[in-house]
Motif scaffolding. Sequence first.
Motif, short mmCIF file in Angstrom:
data_model
loop_
_atom_site.label_atom_id
_atom_site.label_comp_id
_atom_site.label_asym_id
_atom_site.label_seq_id
_atom_site.Cartn_x
_atom_site.Cartn_y
_atom_site.Cartn_z
N ALA A 67 7.12 4.78 -7.79
CA ALA A 67 8.28 3.89 -7.72
C ALA A 67 8.52 3.40 -6.30
CB ALA A 67 9.52 4.61 -8.24
N LEU A 68 8.19 4.23 -5.30
CA LEU A 68 8.38 3.86 -3.90
C LEU A 68 7.19 3.10 -3.34
CD1 LEU A 68 9.90 7.24 -2.60
CD2 LEU A 68 11.13 5.13 -3.16
N ILE A 69 5.98 3.58 -3.63
CA ILE A 69 4.78 3.04 -2.99
C ILE A 69 4.40 1.68 -3.56
CG2 ILE A 69 2.31 3.44 -2.64
CD1 ILE A 69 3.00 6.47 -2.64
N GLY A 70 4.59 1.47 -4.87
CA GLY A 70 4.21 0.20 -5.47
C GLY A 70 4.91 -0.99 -4.82
N PRO A 71 6.26 -1.02 -4.80
CA PRO A 71 6.94 -2.14 -4.13
C PRO A 71 6.62 -2.23 -2.64
CG PRO A 71 8.45 -0.95 -5.57
CD PRO A 71 7.19 -0.14 -5.49
N LEU A 72 6.48 -1.07 -1.98
CA LEU A 72 6.14 -1.08 -0.56
C LEU A 72 4.81 -1.79 -0.33
CD1 LEU A 72 6.77 -0.09 2.34
CD2 LEU A 72 5.49 1.99 1.78
N SER A 73 3.84 -1.54 -1.20
CA SER A 73 2.52 -2.17 -1.04
C SER A 73 2.58 -3.67 -1.27
CB SER A 73 1.51 -1.51 -1.99
OG SER A 73 1.70 -1.95 -3.32
N ASP A 74 3.51 -4.14 -2.12
CA ASP A 74 3.67 -5.59 -2.30
C ASP A 74 4.20 -6.25 -1.03
OD1 ASP A 74 2.76 -5.73 -4.90
OD2 ASP A 74 4.74 -5.46 -5.80
N ALA A 75 4.88 -5.47 -0.19
CA ALA A 75 5.49 -6.01 1.03
C ALA A 75 4.58 -5.88 2.26
CB ALA A 75 6.82 -5.33 1.31
N ILE A 76 3.87 -4.75 2.40
CA ILE A 76 3.11 -4.51 3.64
C ILE A 76 1.61 -4.44 3.41
CG2 ILE A 76 5.09 -3.27 4.61
CD1 ILE A 76 3.46 -0.69 4.30
N GLY A 77 1.16 -4.54 2.16
CA GLY A 77 -0.27 -4.45 1.88
C GLY A 77 -0.63 -3.11 1.26
N ARG A 78 -1.89 -2.99 0.83
CA ARG A 78 -2.33 -1.81 0.06
C ARG A 78 -2.90 -0.70 0.94
NH1 ARG A 78 0.45 -4.40 -3.85
NH2 ARG A 78 -0.70 -6.14 -4.78
N ARG A 79 -3.60 -1.06 2.01
CA ARG A 79 -4.41 -0.08 2.72
C ARG A 79 -3.59 0.99 3.44
NH1 ARG A 79 -6.96 0.94 7.63
NH2 ARG A 79 -9.10 1.76 7.42
N VAL B 214 -1.27 4.44 -8.14
CA VAL B 214 -0.70 3.11 -8.32
C VAL B 214 -1.51 2.03 -7.60
CG1 VAL B 214 0.90 3.28 -6.35
CG2 VAL B 214 1.44 1.77 -8.25
N LEU B 215 -2.04 2.34 -6.42
CA LEU B 215 -2.68 1.30 -5.63
C LEU B 215 -4.07 0.94 -6.14
CD1 LEU B 215 -1.45 2.18 -2.05
CD2 LEU B 215 -0.59 0.47 -3.64
N ALA B 216 -4.74 1.85 -6.83
CA ALA B 216 -6.02 1.49 -7.43
C ALA B 216 -5.83 0.36 -8.43
CB ALA B 216 -6.64 2.70 -8.11
#
Length: 422
Positions: A68-80, A122-124
């Motif tokens: 729930a935290l990492i998914g939206p964060l990755s949409d904002a700052i990227g996946r890596r 989530v990021l995969a």
Amino acid sequence: MRTSVGAAGVSRLPLLILLLGSITAIGPMSIDLYLPAFPELTRSLHTSESMVQLTLTACLVGLAIGQALIGPLSDAIGRRKPLLVGMAGYAVASVVCALAPSVEALALGRFLQGLAGAAGAVLAQALVRDLVDGPMVASILSRLLLVMGVAPVLAPTLGGQLLGLTGWRGLFWVLTAFGVIMTVVVALFVRETLPHERRRSGGVAGTMRTYRQLLGDRRYVGYAAISALGFLTIFGYVSGSPFAYQEVHGVSPQVFGLLFGLNSIGMVAASQWNARLVLRSPSFQILRRALPFTVAAGLVLLLTTATGWFGLVGLAAPLFVLMSSLGLVLPNAGALALNRHPESAGTAAAMVGMTQFVVGAVAGPVIGALGAATAVPMAGVIAGGALGMAVIVLILAPSERTTRGSVEAGQEAEREAAPLLH
């Protein structure tokens, strides 16, 4: 079909699948490696079966919150960057588990493991959605299941063998080493796939708006619910099978590991069949045709565990059919959900993953509270999840339209992917 947006180009897609499958395998490794140690943990930490199963639930809750935290964060700052931090955090959390002096401390370590390991889960999926569109999403998710499927095949067997050599603490040192290796893999080989122009800003308010948009999409919610109930059946099996096999039927940890691995092989084989099917038939059609096997296996399992018919075979055979059928159900449900919202793939994947692990986390305590002396609680949870999926599919069926265009798109995707995935 969308192609790569970064240095991880389409020409490197097979390597990317291998890497992402290995990273995603952190979840199954965390769950499955220590399953043969459940009875030993109960004795070693002087606790109850329900408390030991709570350590599994703690990991699942951590996975849900982390996504729930990492998914939206990755949409904002990227996946890596989130992926790299998550893998490093997972290694540290595994050390906490290995040194835990009590079941409560172990549960805390397991929660931290899940929280950090959620980055891989989530990021995969988000990375896949960054790279491709349409039927290829389901196809590649099925390919990922092949790579990550090695973990549940090997983990219980490896755990059962290591248990006699190192005790349960040694299993968590193995997970520590795995976390370190995956941190190095991400640092060296995984590159950014979300360019700055496609990133979403807006902070907490923007994240909440995206979640509200997802929840307002009836079909997305339905596909996410199918995935969640599919995971309820899986985690009912995962949390209940160590006691069902070892305590109820008296098999050894080594034999349990082999039986568990056999079921995983069935699921992986079905998922690879699905990788080809989705390029010729719509995902919803495949899901709808596979689900009756899931329901039938769940109901037969409930009958055989309640009556004792056929002994160990009555337990193992329906579980094999059930797990194999989920290899066709879960990749398609996940792909149908992700394809609804490509513009916010990280958040969409997080919502699917979060609901999967929240619902899955219920299985352990319920089964533990009802007792480990019988396999009926496990079978009841599994059958309930299968029936729930069937009800949702019936609700969604009128709004699904199988068109010639979707099949043609799948055939075109197969031609484009042929040199990459075959």
